[in-house]
Design a protein around this motif. Structure first.
Motif, PDB file in Angstrom:
ATOM      1  N   GLY A   1      13.802 -14.632 -16.077  1.00  0.00           N
ATOM      2  CA  GLY A   1      14.668 -14.001 -15.092  1.00  0.00           C
ATOM      3  C   GLY A   1      14.345 -14.325 -13.648  1.00  0.00           C
ATOM      4  N   ILE A   2      13.384 -15.181 -13.411  1.00  0.00           N
ATOM      5  CA  ILE A   2      13.044 -15.570 -12.041  1.00  0.00           C
ATOM      6  C   ILE A   2      13.507 -17.008 -11.818  1.00  0.00           C
ATOM      7  N   SER A   3      14.215 -17.223 -10.731  1.00  0.00           N
ATOM      8  CA  SER A   3      14.709 -18.563 -10.432  1.00  0.00           C
ATOM      9  C   SER A   3      13.568 -19.421  -9.888  1.00  0.00           C
ATOM     10  N   PRO A   4      13.687 -20.737  -9.999  1.00  0.00           N
ATOM     11  CA  PRO A   4      12.663 -21.606  -9.422  1.00  0.00           C
ATOM     12  C   PRO A   4      12.455 -21.351  -7.926  1.00  0.00           C
ATOM     13  N   LYS A   5      13.546 -21.112  -7.207  1.00  0.00           N
ATOM     14  CA  LYS A   5      13.447 -20.863  -5.760  1.00  0.00           C
ATOM     15  C   LYS A   5      12.652 -19.595  -5.472  1.00  0.00           C
ATOM     16  N   VAL A   6      12.969 -18.523  -6.163  1.00  0.00           N
ATOM     17  CA  VAL A   6      12.284 -17.247  -5.940  1.00  0.00           C
ATOM     18  C   VAL A   6      10.816 -17.350  -6.369  1.00  0.00           C
ATOM     19  N   LEU A   7      10.540 -18.040  -7.469  1.00  0.00           N
ATOM     20  CA  LEU A   7       9.157 -18.226  -7.891  1.00  0.00           C
ATOM     21  C   LEU A   7       8.379 -18.993  -6.834  1.00  0.00           C
ATOM     22  N   ASN A   8       8.968 -20.066  -6.329  1.00  0.00           N
ATOM     23  CA  ASN A   8       8.314 -20.862  -5.292  1.00  0.00           C
ATOM     24  C   ASN A   8       8.029 -20.023  -4.046  1.00  0.00           C
TER      25      ASN A   8
ATOM     26  N   THR B   1       9.298  -7.164  -5.462  1.00  0.00           N
ATOM     27  CA  THR B   1       9.365  -7.041  -6.915  1.00  0.00           C
ATOM     28  C   THR B   1       8.560  -8.117  -7.633  1.00  0.00           C
ATOM     29  N   TRP B   2       8.634  -9.340  -7.161  1.00  0.00           N
ATOM     30  CA  TRP B   2       8.047 -10.449  -7.896  1.00  0.00           C
ATOM     31  C   TRP B   2       6.562 -10.629  -7.658  1.00  0.00           C
ATOM     32  N   ASN B   3       6.006 -10.119  -6.561  1.00  0.00           N
ATOM     33  CA  ASN B   3       4.585 -10.325  -6.290  1.00  0.00           C
ATOM     34  C   ASN B   3       3.712  -9.827  -7.430  1.00  0.00           C
ATOM     35  N   ALA B   4       3.876  -8.575  -7.809  1.00  0.00           N
ATOM     36  CA  ALA B   4       3.044  -8.002  -8.869  1.00  0.00           C
ATOM     37  C   ALA B   4       3.314  -8.676 -10.209  1.00  0.00           C
ATOM     38  N   VAL B   5       4.555  -9.059 -10.457  1.00  0.00           N
ATOM     39  CA  VAL B   5       4.902  -9.715 -11.723  1.00  0.00           C
ATOM     40  C   VAL B   5       4.202 -11.060 -11.830  1.00  0.00           C
ATOM     41  N   VAL B   6       4.208 -11.838 -10.757  1.00  0.00           N
ATOM     42  CA  VAL B   6       3.558 -13.150 -10.778  1.00  0.00           C
ATOM     43  C   VAL B   6       2.047 -12.996 -10.884  1.00  0.00           C
ATOM     44  N   VAL B   7       1.474 -12.053 -10.147  1.00  0.00           N
ATOM     45  CA  VAL B   7       0.029 -11.809 -10.250  1.00  0.00           C
ATOM     46  C   VAL B   7      -0.327 -11.460 -11.686  1.00  0.00           C
ATOM     47  N   TRP B   8       0.440 -10.572 -12.291  1.00  0.00           N
ATOM     48  CA  TRP B   8       0.170 -10.163 -13.673  1.00  0.00           C
ATOM     49  C   TRP B   8       0.312 -11.346 -14.633  1.00  0.00           C
ATOM     50  N   ALA B   9       1.292 -12.211 -14.394  1.00  0.00           N
ATOM     51  CA  ALA B   9       1.498 -13.381 -15.257  1.00  0.00           C
ATOM     52  C   ALA B   9       0.338 -14.369 -15.153  1.00  0.00           C
ATOM     53  N   LEU B  10      -0.374 -14.363 -14.047  1.00  0.00           N
ATOM     54  CA  LEU B  10      -1.500 -15.282 -13.849  1.00  0.00           C
ATOM     55  C   LEU B  10      -2.837 -14.691 -14.307  1.00  0.00           C
ATOM     56  N   ARG B  11      -2.824 -13.510 -14.892  1.00  0.00           N
ATOM     57  CA  ARG B  11      -4.079 -12.821 -15.225  1.00  0.00           C
ATOM     58  C   ARG B  11      -4.922 -13.565 -16.261  1.00  0.00           C
ATOM     59  N   HIS B  12      -4.314 -14.419 -17.075  1.00  0.00           N
ATOM     60  CA  HIS B  12      -5.062 -15.130 -18.119  1.00  0.00           C
ATOM     61  C   HIS B  12      -5.586 -16.486 -17.665  1.00  0.00           C
ATOM     62  N   GLY B  13      -5.260 -16.890 -16.445  1.00  0.00           N
ATOM     63  CA  GLY B  13      -5.766 -18.165 -15.946  1.00  0.00           C
ATOM     64  C   GLY B  13      -4.693 -18.983 -15.266  1.00  0.00           C
ATOM     65  N   PRO B  14      -5.077 -20.178 -14.801  1.00  0.00           N
ATOM     66  CA  PRO B  14      -4.148 -21.044 -14.064  1.00  0.00           C
ATOM     67  C   PRO B  14      -2.896 -21.365 -14.874  1.00  0.00           C
ATOM     68  N   SER B  15      -1.811 -21.577 -14.146  1.00  0.00           N
ATOM     69  CA  SER B  15      -0.541 -21.863 -14.805  1.00  0.00           C
ATOM     70  C   SER B  15       0.316 -22.741 -13.908  1.00  0.00           C
ATOM     71  N   ARG B  16       1.124 -23.561 -14.551  1.00  0.00           N
ATOM     72  CA  ARG B  16       2.085 -24.383 -13.837  1.00  0.00           C
ATOM     73  C   ARG B  16       3.352 -23.562 -13.594  1.00  0.00           C
ATOM     74  N   PRO B  17       4.117 -23.913 -12.559  1.00  0.00           N
ATOM     75  CA  PRO B  17       5.333 -23.148 -12.255  1.00  0.00           C
ATOM     76  C   PRO B  17       6.300 -23.026 -13.434  1.00  0.00           C
ATOM     77  N   ALA B  18       6.511 -24.105 -14.180  1.00  0.00           N
ATOM     78  CA  ALA B  18       7.444 -24.043 -15.317  1.00  0.00           C
ATOM     79  C   ALA B  18       6.952 -23.056 -16.375  1.00  0.00           C
ATOM     80  N   ASP B  19       5.648 -23.024 -16.587  1.00  0.00           N
ATOM     81  CA  ASP B  19       5.082 -22.080 -17.557  1.00  0.00           C
ATOM     82  C   ASP B  19       5.210 -20.645 -17.055  1.00  0.00           C
ATOM     83  N   LEU B  20       5.022 -20.461 -15.750  1.00  0.00           N
ATOM     84  CA  LEU B  20       5.216 -19.119 -15.178  1.00  0.00           C
ATOM     85  C   LEU B  20       6.652 -18.656 -15.358  1.00  0.00           C
ATOM     86  N   ARG B  21       7.615 -19.547 -15.096  1.00  0.00           N
ATOM     87  CA  ARG B  21       9.030 -19.164 -15.275  1.00  0.00           C
ATOM     88  C   ARG B  21       9.307 -18.772 -16.717  1.00  0.00           C
TER      89      ARG B  21
END
Length: 112
Positions: A43-50, A18-38
């Motif tokens: 709805g994504i926990s730090p553990k699952v994002l990592n 579920t999260w792979n496509a969501v994270v890829v889509w969230a990164l479409r505008h350029g580099p991002s830090r984990p906190a900004d991605l969350r």
């Protein structure tokens, strides 16, 4: 036939989480830090994002850049391979938008 070593199955496996496509889509505008991605995803926990970022990095979809700063800073960005996933993800999103009501109606009908 989708055998264990089938190349199409590799793509399906990448999108099955579920999260792979969501994270890829969230990164479409350029580099991002984990906190900004969350914050962007919600709805994504730090553990699952990592875990997701590590899986995507392992598969060559994202790159990780660590900056030698105090405090340490890490950014994730799509690789060329990751950028090539945006079009199929968008197409699937369009399909979901166009057919969401039909899918929900089928789910409702199944429950009754």
């Amino acid at each position: 036939m989708f055998l264990a070593d089938c190349q199409a199955r590799l793509a399906f496996d990448l999108l099955a989480n579920t999260w792979n496509a969501v994270v890829v889509w969230a990164l479409r505008h350029g580099p991002s830090r984990p906190a900004d991605l969350r914050a962007t995803i919600g709805g994504i926990s730090p553990k699952v994002l990592n875990e997701t970022l590590r899986r995507l990095e392992f598969n060559g979809i994202v790159s990780r850049t660590a900056y030698a700063e105090a405090p340490p800073r890490v950014e994730y960005a799509l690789t060329e391979l990751g950028l090539s996933m945006l079009e199929p993800i968008e197409a699937f999103g369009v399909w979901a938008f166009e057919h969401a009501e039909e899918v929900m109606a089928a789910q409702d009908g199944f429950r009754t």
